[in-house]
Structure formats: structure tokens, C-alpha cells
Design a protein around this motif. Structure first.
Motif, PDB file in Angstrom:
ATOM      1  N   THR A   1       1.816  15.043 -41.632  1.00 49.39           N
ATOM      2  CA  THR A   1       2.402  15.909 -42.655  1.00 49.39           C
ATOM      3  C   THR A   1       2.782  17.231 -42.022  1.00 49.39           C
TER       4      THR A   1
ATOM      5  N   PRO B   1       5.893   3.628 -26.762  1.00 51.83           N
ATOM      6  CA  PRO B   1       6.335   4.242 -28.012  1.00 51.83           C
ATOM      7  C   PRO B   1       7.320   5.373 -27.721  1.00 51.83           C
TER       8      PRO B   1
ATOM      9  N   CYS C   1       2.558  21.745 -27.408  1.00 51.19           N
ATOM     10  CA  CYS C   1       3.553  20.680 -27.357  1.00 51.19           C
ATOM     11  C   CYS C   1       3.661  19.962 -28.697  1.00 51.19           C
TER      12      CYS C   1
ATOM     13  N   THR D   1       6.058   8.444 -25.662  1.00 56.26           N
ATOM     14  CA  THR D   1       5.823   8.153 -24.245  1.00 56.26           C
ATOM     15  C   THR D   1       7.158   7.988 -23.519  1.00 56.26           C
TER      16      THR D   1
ATOM     17  N   HIS E   1       8.916  11.130 -22.380  1.00 53.61           N
ATOM     18  CA  HIS E   1       8.445  11.775 -21.146  1.00 53.61           C
ATOM     19  C   HIS E   1       8.663  10.920 -19.910  1.00 53.61           C
ATOM     20  N   GLU E   2       8.544   9.625 -20.075  1.00 54.73           N
ATOM     21  CA  GLU E   2       8.538   8.778 -18.884  1.00 54.73           C
ATOM     22  C   GLU E   2       9.889   8.156 -18.542  1.00 54.73           C
TER      23      GLU E   2
ATOM     24  N   LYS F   1      11.504  15.842 -23.608  1.00 53.47           N
ATOM     25  CA  LYS F   1      10.975  15.531 -22.265  1.00 53.47           C
ATOM     26  C   LYS F   1      10.243  16.734 -21.665  1.00 53.47           C
ATOM     27  N   ILE F   2      10.763  17.914 -21.924  1.00 57.12           N
ATOM     28  CA  ILE F   2      10.132  19.121 -21.364  1.00 57.12           C
ATOM     29  C   ILE F   2       9.604  20.032 -22.482  1.00 57.12           C
ATOM     30  N   HIS F   3       9.460  19.493 -23.671  1.00 60.86           N
ATOM     31  CA  HIS F   3       8.902  20.237 -24.814  1.00 60.86           C
ATOM     32  C   HIS F   3       9.654  21.535 -25.091  1.00 60.86           C
TER      33      HIS F   3
ATOM     34  N   ASN G   1      -5.259  23.331 -34.333  1.00 61.32           N
ATOM     35  CA  ASN G   1      -6.043  23.004 -35.524  1.00 61.32           C
ATOM     36  C   ASN G   1      -5.864  23.962 -36.692  1.00 61.32           C
TER      37      ASN G   1
END
Lengths: 444, 582
Positions: free
Chosen positions: A156, A314, A103, A317, A320-321, A378-380, A121
Motif C-alpha cells: 500500500t 521477478p 531504494c 530482480t 537489476h540483473e 536499475k540504479i534506483h 519503517n
């Protein structure tokens, strides 16, 4: 007998002696046609990236019309003053193939590196800015600059290798010190006096290089690759020092900017905008003064955490919400956050367009590439991604167009940009993101 | 009154040798829903092969890039804390094991960063040799950082340069420079002094070079044959000294530690023990312990944390800075100065208070930092109820039971809470239903979605018990006019308030084993894997036997053979230790 070049003369005169440059200042910038520097060298090309987080609200973002004169739906209405200086790309895909959908990561990594990442990573390899910097960024004091309006150096999208990240500068004040601090040489200064310390620095670097070589024999294969990278960068540092011995070409638009203020920590949208504008103004002068030809700017990170005082969530958030408003058909607050970012894109483009260079502007001799991490956050989703470009790369790229990618790889834009800037590669990207097809509609 | 330092040294001595017997702890974590994703530590019934731990285990040699704090500590320890450093090394990205520091073994040094380091080196070197300015109250650093006076300030002086290069280089490179190296650097100093007609400028040029030398910037494990294990290798004495020092002090070894390396004493069990005791009694151990907890508790996030001033008017940058400091002070005082049980850190009412924090905690303020104990009837108990944890794991304008529950599981219990599925719809969290007043009510509605329920039931019952604290960590009893229900559960243990959660965490078998796993990985500079299992089992037993005392755990780690033994890198990636029900 070897030709006596200006560099040889300057080196011979080294030791702190002032070197007067005989050309009258105002006539020395460009040739008579305004298409090249006075030395005859062409006006350099520059490349920049700009990134924003969390995509778009499709129903009020994607224009109905493609090609020139495209309409500007509600979410991008603010693009009106720059519409003809930029291109809008919609409906381009990023393909993860068998890799997981990480995501807020997979999308931007594919657009910037050409390949899908396998985990959070480790990135697949060097990003497009690094590739371009190797081509056009080798003669400036800074091969590349990377900044973020979030203030967090980790925000970055620039990687030299899988684990070697080009962290961003988060403080405009710190960027100012790097660019215009003690080591800055004004290209328009009448006298040129290279620092006598430079030769001492260079001499010491040879001992450092020897240690790097020695170290390579003491470590395993993975660490050896890291030290080799260090060694390569050390060589580049030496070249940088060499360049500081040369009188820089005069630059018409170069004016040392004012010292920016120290800013508070935080990602409130007003603070982010302030930081973004300070960075933008510094980047404009970094380019105008030829301190760099490649740069990356982040407005908001992929998990955009921009906030609005009084609103409890933010941006990320909220994405999604916040429910889709049944009447409007989009998420009102999410769109509010996106619009603040798009306003900053306008500021960014206009800032380069305001600076005169030759017969045109700085922007005319640039290519700026802007991308995001998701289409519908919202759904990536990473299908139907939007992207922007600005600038015409010295007349090689058409502007003012809306291009519908038709679900083709978003890597096509990066590939087109690299080819335009002289990176000679037959194709770019891996697996389904591999492309050898430029976006021909924008090529002159 | 005893000084903090005196008490710390006494406690370290008192508990120095109490952890020689081991008990076995079997930890089983049963969590529904996402159990397959979660990890925890479980030890088996094994007896230690030797008093100091398993002898046939070791760690993989690594080349670690110095962290920003280590670089800063190095400069302060070698040249003094008044040398301005700037921020030449950016923060690291967090590794999958939850630690920043383990990423240091894989990151590279990109070109832009090397340039930043070079600029920082120039500034540091200039300060080290500056001649000061009485009018500006600037000290003449050269008068005490350069161990000799040149015959003339404007000409080379090889003997004096060699003296500086030998002594300073030894500390920066963390080993004695050989004659050829010294001669090379002296030659550069000579050239520089001649060219610039300034002895000190020549010296500064050399110091600039040293400060970007990869042998200084990278902590490279160099090895030698291990006489105790024919055919196998161990860290050489200098690398062992560095590993000890970066672990215990988060900085370079000092002269005494380097002497023990030079003489070879550090390679003997008794010698290593003497050096370790000396290091543990040094004030520098505070840097080491604080750095570990700063990393483990993910406090780097404070660097970019801000709260919504319209929602939390008392929250400011100063409050957040002090919140971080409060917990680190509490941890150091509790764990090292007072040598208390690690688990009690999560229930203790003892802490420290600053004026900025006092307004958030709503307690009387006194100037500066002062010891403070929350009263028995206070809802605050342990570091979970500090502003640091509560504010860090919240949104800018509201609390987040989910983020708090996730943070507790991941940072303190070494479990992994999976990310939400990419296509999940969270809209129920913002259900416009006016009857939903509290986070509990909103999250209950969200959990009606079975896709969400699986993971939320492993985070929310923990986080909801902290709902008496808002997103800034301020105490509250109601939300939206409704009394907050702070009941919850942690892996089968139910409670009704934040103190109950603190006690449940205190009693959780995963709490100490997670610390052991994190601390050992931090010490040897890499993620623990399946091959480390015997070592972790040994350390878990020792930690338990010591009554969960951190100084004893530090000793057990650094005195164990595994700390200095070298293991070959695994041929194929070894899966990370699965510590939950597998």
C-alpha cells in the motif's frame, strides 16, 4: 421551529419501517441538464490513485513531443485509446535532500506525502489520498478504499500518519463482501429500510468512546497520539452509522456487480492482471454507487515482484540483473514487465470512462493520479520520474497532454490535484519538495 | 505410545530448575567487507545480581495493538474455534529488529481498519448468540456461550445480561470489570433488547462494542508502585498476566491466570512461578511457541509466496503451506515436546512429512502428517535444509545463494546485511557468457566488482553451500550440466556440503544469543536496546547453562524481575545493541 429535513423525517421513522421514495426511478438521478444530481447537489468529485513499480525504460517511454497529440513510443504504445483522457508527466524530480536514498521507497513516499522518509519503517506523515479523503470522502459509506493487485495487504502507499498504515485489500472477493455484502444499501432501491441494529450499534459506541478517553489518561505521549487517532476514527464510524440511516441519492450508473471468484495466491503477471481487473470493476461500481469517493489501487508494489512463468527472475530482480541490450538500448524483459502494467493502466482508465454519468462519464468527474517509485530502477534513480493522471475533475483539468517537468518537484502534481479538489493549502511538501506552484498547463 | 502432549509436559517438568549457574560466552564475529554494518551479540564477564536476573532493569510500558493471530486466538479461546472471524487485522510491517510483533507497539488503527474490525465484531457477536439450526448442523452457540437463560427471549433481562457481561468481559478485557462498567454495558444491552425486542440481539450489540473497544484491542501495560523498589514501578497484576499470556500463549489469559492476578498471587515470586508452570503445561503453549518462531523465521512471507509452475512443476500452494507447517511442527516437537538443544534444531534429521511434501522431498508418502527421519546419508539435516527455508529465500524460478545467506545471517544470527548501494550494477549476475553454468560461477563474476564484493562475501559463501537445493527446495547435484560445488564457509569455519553448513551454524556462538535477544524482545514487546544488556547477558548464561533448552529460557525470561519491572522510556533514543565487533 426547526426545519423538517428528510434526515429528520427518516430518523423519526426509524425502527425498521420501510420508507418509500416517491420519485420515478429513471428521472430521479440527475437534473434536466445532466450536470447535477436531482437534489440539486453537484455531481461529486472523486479522487483515485494508481501505482506501479519500477518506473520506465526512458528511451522508449518518453514522448518526443510535449503538449497535445504527443507521440506514443514503443513502451507506451498501448496508451493510444486513452491518450486524450489522460496526461503524461515526465522529467519530474523527487528530492531527498539530506535523507538517505531508500531504494524503492524514497521516490514514491515523496510523491505521495511531500517529504522524504528517513527510514523504511516510518513514513513522514499522511499521504495525499488521506488528505483528499478528509475533504471529499466524508459523506460516503467508505471514506476511502485501498486495494492491491499483488494480493498482499502490505503493498500500500496510503498512510494516515507516520506509523498508521492503510493496509490494502488483497482479495477482490473480500472487497465485494465489504462493499456489496449484508450492509449494502442499493441507492436505486425503491424502498429504503435502514437496519434497526444501527441505533443499537451507535448507542454502544458511546461506551467504547468513554473507554478510549479513559485509556488516553493511562498511557504515554506517543501512545496517547495513537489512541487519539483511534478516537477520531471512532467518531467517523459513528458518522458512518448516521449515514446508513439516510436514504442514499439514486445513482444512474450503479449496478451491483457479480460475485468475483476466489483467486490463488501469487504474483504471476496473468494472475495480477486478473486480480487488477476484478478490483478495477469493483472500484468502478464502488464509485458509481457512491460507496466511496476516494480510492487507491496498486498494480505492482514498488519492489515489483511480478513474475512470468518460465522466466526465472521477478520484475525487480530483472531490473537489476538484466543487462541493457546494446542494440535496443533498454532491458527487454524489464520493459516486458512494465508494458504489462501499462496495459492494466489502460484497462483501469477505460473502465471508468465506459460508465456514463450525466452528460459525460464517471471519469470526467474524477481525477486519478498514478505514480511510481523510480525512474530508472536499475540504479534506483529518483530523478526524471514519470507520472500519469486521468480524468478532468468535472472540467477543471485539461487532458491529452504530455508535460515535461523540467526537473521541477514531482510534488507539483499532487499539489495541483489537491488544489483542484478543494484542499485549501498554500503549499505542499517539505524542503526541496515544497511547492506552491501548480502545473498550470493542465488547469482549465 | 506416549502422546505428544504427555511427552511435552514431562519434559517441561524435568528441566524445570536446571539453569541456575551461568557461564560466560564471549562472541566475536569477524567478517570482512561489511563488518562495520553487522551486528551480533557479545556478552561480558558479569555475574548475575540475583538468581532470577538483574533487579534494576525493566522494560518500557507499551500499548500494543493485538496482532491478527492474537485476535483470532482470543476469539477461539473465549468463544470456541468454530466462530468464523475473517481477517479484520492486517499483517504488520517488520520492525528493524527483525520481528513483526514489536511493530505492534507503534502502529495505529486507521479508520478503514476500524470499520473492518466493526464488521468482524458484528459477525462474531451474531455467531456467539445465534440459536443454531439443526437442519444446517449449526450449533446453538447461545446455549453454552451465554451462561444463563433470560426470562423471555424478546425482552431485557438485566441479571442474565450482567452475568454474560461480567464473565465474557473479564476474559476480553483481561481484567474484572468494575460495577460501574458492568452497569453501563448492562444498560446498553437493556436498551438494545428493548429496541429490537430480542434479549440476545441486545447482548450481541454489547459484544460488538466490546470487540472494538480499545481496551480489548490494545494490550496496554498499566503500572503500579513497586514495593520492592521504592520510587519505582512495576506492571500491575493484570498487565503482568497479559504479558505472560501473550508471550507464552499468544492469546488472552484464561480464568486461572486471571484469578492469580485478582488475588495478587502473580506478583509474588512463588506465585508467578506457579502460574508460569501452569501456563507452560497448557496445550496453549504450542500457540505461543509457534507464533514466536513463525515471526522470527519471517514466515509471514509465505502468505504471498508462489513459485513458477513452469520451472517447479511439483511446487504448489499446498506444498508451500505444508512447508511452513513442517518446520513449525519440527520446532515445537524438538524444542518443547522433546526438550532438545536449540542448536540441534539445525542438524536434526527428525521432522514430519505430509503427502504434499513427500513429492518434493522424493520420499514415500503416508496419509496425513507423520513423523519422519531423513536417513543418515541424506543431504537434509536441520531446518535450514527444509523446503521452507530454501523456497522462502529463493526467487520464484531459481535459487538465490545471496538471499539464503542474507536470511541466515539476519534471522538466525541477528546480524544486519546492508542493502546494496543504490547505484550498483548487477548485470554481471546475468552475464550472457555461456561458460557460466552455476550460481557460483555467476556470483564469482559479480564479485569481480569491488563494490559488490564487500557484502556478497558475507552472504554467498553461506548460500552457495545450499545450492544442492533448487529454488523450490528440491535436491539436485548439478546445474546447467555442471556438478554443483556446495563448499562454503561461515565466519571462518569451512565446509563442503549443506550438512557442514548446518553444523557450522549449530556451533556458531551467535545462534543462541540471537535467539535470546529475539525472544526477550518478543516477550516484553519491544526492541532491545543498550539498557537491556545486563538482562540479555544474564539470559545468555542461563540458556547456555540449561543446555540451550527453550522451556528453560522461557522460564528464565518470564520469572526475571525485568519482565515485570517498569523502566522509564529513555530520554533520547538509545542505540540498538551493537553486538558485532564495534
Amino acid at each position: 421551529m426547526k426545519k423538517i429535513t428528510r434526515r429528520r423525517v427518516l430518523r423519526g421513522m426509524f425502527n425498521g419501517t420501510a420508507v418509500a421514495v416517491g420519485l420515478p426511478l429513471l428521472n430521479c438521478f440527475l437534473n434536466d441538464n445532466g450536470t447535477a444530481l436531482a437534489s440539486g447537489a453537484p455531481i461529486p468529485q472523486r479522487f483515485g490513485t494508481w501505482s506501479w513499480g519500477l518506473g520506465m525504460s526512458k528511451s522508449i517511454f518518453v514522448p518526443k513531443k510535449t503538449g497535445p497529440g504527443f507521440d506514443l513510443p514503443e513502451e507506451i504504445a498501448m496508451f493510444a485509446p486513452i491518450r486524450d483522457k489522460m496526461n503524461l508527466y515526465t522529467n519530474y524530480n523527487a528530492f531527498r535532500d539530506a535523507a538517505p536514498n531508500l531504494c524503492h521507497t524514497t521516490g514514491w513516499v515523496i510523491l505521495r506525502s511531500g517529504s522524504a522518509p528517513l527510514n523504511q519503517n516510518s513514513k513522514p506523515g499522511e499521504t495525499i489520498d488521506v488528505t483528499v479523503a478528509k475533504k471529499i470522502g466524508t459523506t460516503t459509506r467508505f471514506p476511502m478504499l485501498t486495494v492491491t493487485a499483488t494480493g498482499d495487504p502490505r503493498d500500500t502507499q496510503s498512510y494516515e500518519s507516520a506509523t498508521s498504515v492503510n493496509n490494502a485489500e488483497g482479495s477482490p472477493l473480500a472487497l465485494y463482501s465489504s462493499l456489496f455484502g449484508a450492509d449494502y444499501q442499493d441507492p436505486n432501491a425503491k424502498d429504503f429500510k435502514p437496519s434497526p441494529n444501527i441505533l443499537v450499534r451507535k448507542s454502544v459506541l458511546s461506551s467504547v468512546s468513554e473507554d478510549a478517553k479513559k485509556l488516553m489518561t493511562q498511557v504515554g505521549a506517543e501512545d496517547k497520539a495513537r489512541i487519539e487517532q483511534y478516537f477520531t476514527n471512532l467518531r467517523e464510524l459513528e458518522r458512518q452509522l448516521d449515514r446508513q440511516l439516510e436514504k442514499p441519492e439514486p445513482r444512474e450508473a450503479c449496478v451491483k456487480p457479480k460475485l468475483p471468484p476466489e483467486l490463488a495466491t501469487g504474483v504471476d503477471f496473468q494472475l495480477v492482471a486478473q486480480r487488477h481487473r476484478l478490483f478495477t470493476d469493483l472500484l468502478v461500481m464502488a464509485v458509481a454507487c457512491d460507496q466511496t469517493r476516494v480510492f487507491n489501487a496498486t498494480y505492482s508494489k514498488s519492489f515489483s515482484s511480478t513474475t512470468k512463468a518460465g522466466y526465472e527472475k521477478p520484475h525487480h530482480t530483472a531490473s537489476h540483473e538484466e543487462p541493457l541490450d546494446p542494440k535496443l538500448g533498454y532491458q527487454p524483459m524489464v520493459s516486458w514487465f512494465l508494458r504489462r502494467g501499462f496495459e492494466e493502466w489502460v484497462y483501469f482508465v477505460e473502465a471508468f470512462a465506459k460508465v456514463k454519468e450525466g452528460d459525460g462519464t464517471l471519469l470526467d468527474n474524477m481525477l486519478i493520479y498514478a505514480s511510481t517509485d523510480q525512474s530508472f530502477a536499475k540504479i534506483h534513480s529518483i530523478d526524471g520520474l514519470p507520472m500519469f493522471s486521468a480524468g478532468s475533475a468535472g472540467g477543471r483539468i485539461k487532458t491529452g497532454l504530455h508535460i515535461d517537468g523540467g526537473g521541477t518537484p514531482g510534488t507539483r502534481l499532487g499539489y495541483t490535484m489537491m488544489k483542484t479538489l478543494g484542499v485549501d493549502i498554500p503549499s505542499w511538501g517539505t524542503q526541496s519538495n515544497n511547492t506552491s506552484k501548480e502545473i498550470s498547463e493542465i488547469l482549465v | 505410545m506416549q502422546s505428544v502432549e504427555t511427552r511435552r509436559i514431562r519434559s517441561l517438568g524435568r528441566f524445570g530448575g536446571l539453569f541456575w549457574t551461568g557461564l560466560t560466552t564471549a562472541l566475536v564475529l569477524g567478517i570482512a567487507g561489511c563488518a562495520n554494518y553487522m551486528t551480533d551479540q557479545r556478552s561480558a564477564d558479569t555475574q548475575p545480581a540475583a538468581d532470577l536476573g538483574p533487579v534494576d532493569v525493566g522494560s518500557v510500558p507499551r500499548a500494543r495493538f493485538m496482532t491478527a493471530q492474537q485476535y483470532s486466538n482470543m476469539i477461539a479461546d473465549v468463544f470456541g474455534s468454530d466462530i468464523q472471524i475473517g481477517t479484520p487485522i492486517p499483517p504488520l510491517m517488520r520492525a528493524p529488529d527483525g520481528l513483526l510483533s514489536t511493530t505492534a507497539g507503534s502502529v495505529g488503527i486507521p479508520g478503514g481498519q476500524l470499520m473492518q474490525l466493526q464488521r468482524a465484531a458484528t459477525s462474531i457477536a451474531t455467531q456467539v448468540v445465534d440459536k443454531g439450526d439443526i437442519g444446517k448442523e449449526l450449533p446453538a452457540h447461545r446455549s453454552y456461550l451465554v451462561p444463563c437463560k433470560p426470562k423471555a427471549d424478546n425482552a431485557p433481562d438485566d441479571a442474565c445480561a450482567a452475568k454474560f457481561i461480567r464473565s465474557t468481559g473479564r476474559l476480553l478485557f483481561r481484567r474484572s470489570l468494575d460495577d460501574a462498567q458492568v452497569a453501563d454495558w448492562v444498560g446498553k444491552a437493556h436498551q438494545g433488547a428493548e429496541h429490537l425486542k430480542d434479549f440476545y440481539a441486545g447482548l450481541a450489540g454489547v459484544l460488538e462494542g466490546m470487540l472494538i473497544d480499545p481496551m480489548v484491542l490494545m494490550v496496554v501495560d498499566t503500572t503500579e508502585p513497586d514495593p520492592a523498589r521504592p520510587g519505582q514501578r512495576r506492571l500491575d497484576a493484570y498487565s503482568l498476566a497479559s504479558r505472560l499470556s501473550f508471550f507464552l500463549w499468544n492469546s488472552v489469559p484464561n480464568d486461572a491466570v486471571l484469578k492469580a492476578a485478582e488475588s495478587g498471587e502473580i506478583q509474588t515470586p512463588a506465585g508467578r512461578a506457579r502460574v508460569v508452570e501452569m501456563m507452560l503445561s497448557s496445550p496453549r503453549v504450542e500457540h505461543g511457541v509457534r507464533a514466536f518462531f513463525d515471526d522470527m523465521l519471517a514466515y509471514d512471507k509465505f502468505d504471498s509466496l508462489a513459485k513458477d509452475g513452469m520451472v517447479y512443476s511439483r511446487e504448489s500452494g499446498a506444498v508451500l503451506k505444508d512447508a511452513r507447517e513442517q518446520t513449525l511442527r519440527t520446532a515445537y516437537d524438538h524444542l518443547i515436546v522433546r526438550n532438545r538443544d536449540y542448536r540441534d534444531l539445525f542438524t536434526t534429521r527428525d521432522t514430519f512429512m505430509s503427502p504434499a511434501l513427500a513429492s518434493v522431498y522424493n520420499v514415500p508418502a503416508v496419509p496425513g502428517w507423520a513423523p519422519y527421519a531423513f536417513p543418515e546419508d541424506s543431504p537434509r539435516a536441520g531446518i535450514l535444509n527444509h523446503v521452507s527455508f530454501l523456497a522462502l529465500h529463493s526467487h520464484p524460478g531459481r535459487s538465490s545463494p545471496t538471499l539464503r545467506g542474507k536470511a541466515l545471517r539476519e534471522t538466525l544470527l541477528c546480524q544486519v546485511v546492508p542493502p546494496p548501494p543504490p547505484n550498483v550494477d548487477f548485470s554481471a549476475v546475468e552475464d550472457p557468457d555461456a561458460n557460466l553454468h552455476t550460481a557460483r560461477e555467476r556470483l564469482t563474476a559479480h564479485r569481480a566488482n569491488p563494490v559488490c564484493a564487500g557484502c556478497h562475501k558475507i552472504t554467498d559463501p553461506i548460500g552457495l553451500a545450499m545450492e544442492n537445493f533448487d529454488g523450490a527446495g528440491q535436491y539436485r547435484t548439478s546445474e546447467g550440466g555442471v556438478t554443483i560445488d556446495a563448499s562454503g564457509s561461515l565466519d571462518g569455519k569451512a565446509f563442503n556440503n549443506p550438512q557442514g553448513l548446518a553444523q557450522a551454524l549449530h556451533d556458531h556462538p551467535g545462534l543462541p544469543t540471537c535467539l535470546v535477544k529475539r525472544m526477550y524482545g518478543y516477550g516484553v514487546g519491544g526492541m532491545t536496546t543498550a539498557v537491556d544488556k545486563p538482562q540479555l547477558e544474564y539470559l545468555n548464561k542461563r540458556f547456555e547453562a540449561s543446555g540451550y533448552r527453550i522451556p528453560d529460557l522461557l522460564r528464565a525470561i518470564v520469572l526475571s524481575p525485568a519482565f515485570g519491572n517498569v523502566a522509564e522510556p529513555p530520554a533520547a533514543p538509545v542505540p540498538a545493541i551493537k553486538t558485532a565487533a564495534q
